[in-house]
Design an enzyme around this catalytic site. Structure first.
Site, PDB file in Angstrom:
ATOM      1  N   LYS A 135     -70.273 -53.088 -45.042  1.00  0.00           N
ATOM      2  CA  LYS A 135     -69.561 -51.803 -45.008  1.00  0.00           C
ATOM      3  C   LYS A 135     -69.405 -51.378 -43.554  1.00  0.00           C
ATOM      4  CE  LYS A 135     -69.791 -47.714 -47.914  1.00  0.00           C
ATOM      5  NZ  LYS A 135     -70.731 -46.779 -48.522  1.00  0.00           N
TER       6      LYS A 135
HETATM    7  C1  E4P Z   1     -69.746 -44.699 -50.956  1.00  0.00           C
HETATM    8  O1  E4P Z   1     -69.376 -45.784 -50.577  1.00  0.00           O
HETATM    9  C2  E4P Z   1     -69.786 -43.502 -50.093  1.00  0.00           C
HETATM   10  O2  E4P Z   1     -70.626 -43.710 -49.013  1.00  0.00           O
HETATM   11  C3  E4P Z   1     -70.200 -42.321 -50.924  1.00  0.00           C
HETATM   12  O3  E4P Z   1     -69.438 -42.326 -52.120  1.00  0.00           O
HETATM   13  C4  E4P Z   1     -70.071 -41.000 -50.191  1.00  0.00           C
HETATM   14  O4  E4P Z   1     -70.329 -39.965 -51.115  1.00  0.00           O
HETATM   15  P1  E4P Z   1     -70.645 -38.462 -50.648  1.00  0.00           P
HETATM   16  O5  E4P Z   1     -69.415 -37.872 -50.040  1.00  0.00           O
HETATM   17  O6  E4P Z   1     -71.034 -37.769 -51.928  1.00  0.00           O
HETATM   18  O7  E4P Z   1     -71.772 -38.540 -49.660  1.00  0.00           O
END
Ligand code: E4P
Length: 215
Positions: free
Chosen positions: A83
């Site tokens: 990622k």
């Molecule tokens: C997933 O890949 C993201 O990091 C996550 O969905 C972010 O979610 P949030 O905005 O609730 O922190």
């Protein structure tokens, strides 16, 4: 449509796997911190438990450091997806990893232009953050709609992974727009099962069943 579980908590992930609702997992530094465990422990627990793709995030915005971290993360398992943030170094690293056939998930995407750049860089997944856009009175799902249309126009292979999901209606919209994946907190997955008419209907069937003569 694939469901990923947006969690670094192995208990939550196991619960979703048992229900057949976990096609993969996404983590981020905040989710890892929430577990109170070391990153290494989290990796060991998740990567070998989940058969599908597991996104593990780099923790730097330097290109060289990203490449080094990415190589290390990718070495933990064939199902690891690296990622990367949607920054210049992040997309440069994305291009380099895609040339080595290492799967990538470009995160922190908030606009169709950013998503177009990620696809050009060879991203496996693009993660538009719908909840965080809604939080600032933007329309998260409008961004998803644009991305899906743009990718379809050019047969781009990057998969749209709807992230920052806050409630079941986000899922309905993501599915209606044809997003490939949504990553769900376990709480949202639980909410998707619920309907008051299911509860009252089941109650009535159970009560009526008691009235059926047994002989
Ligand atoms: C997933 O890949 C993201 O990091 C996550 O969905 C972010 O979610 P949030 O905005 O609730 O922190």
């Amino acid at each position: 449509m694939k469901f990923f579980i947006d969690s670094a908590d192995i208990g939550e992930i196991r619960e979703a796997l048992a229900m057949g609702m976990c096609d993969g997992v996404t983590t981020n530094p905040s989710l890892v911190a929430k577990t109170g465990k070391t990153f290494q422990t989290v990796i060991d627990e998740i990567v070998h438990t989940v058969p599908g793709p597991v996104s593990l995030e780099v923790t730097t915005n330097s290109y060289d450091e990203m490449l080094a971290q990415s190589e290390e993360l990718a070495s933990y398992g064939d199902n690891v997806v690296v990622k990367l943030p949607l920054t210049r170094p992040g997309l440069r690293a994305c291009k380099a990893l895609s040339e080595k056939s290492i799967a990538t998930n470009v995160t922190l995407c908030f606009s169709p232009n950013q998503a177009l750049l990620a696809a050009k860089a060879g991203a496996t997944y693009i993660s538009p953050f719908v909840g965080r856009l809604d939080d600032i009175s933007s329309e998260g799902m409008a961004v998803v709609e644009d991305i899906v249309q743009i990718y379809n126009n050019y047969d781009m292979e990057t998969q749209v992974l709807v992230a920052s999901v806050r409630h079941p209606q986000h899922l309905v919209e993501a599915a209606r727009l044809g997003a490939h994946v949504a990553t769900l907190p376990l709480k949202v997955l639980d909410q998707m099962f619920n309907h008051p008419l299911t509860d009252s209907g089941l109650e009535r069937f159970m009560a009526d069943w008691e009235k059926v003569p047994t002989s």
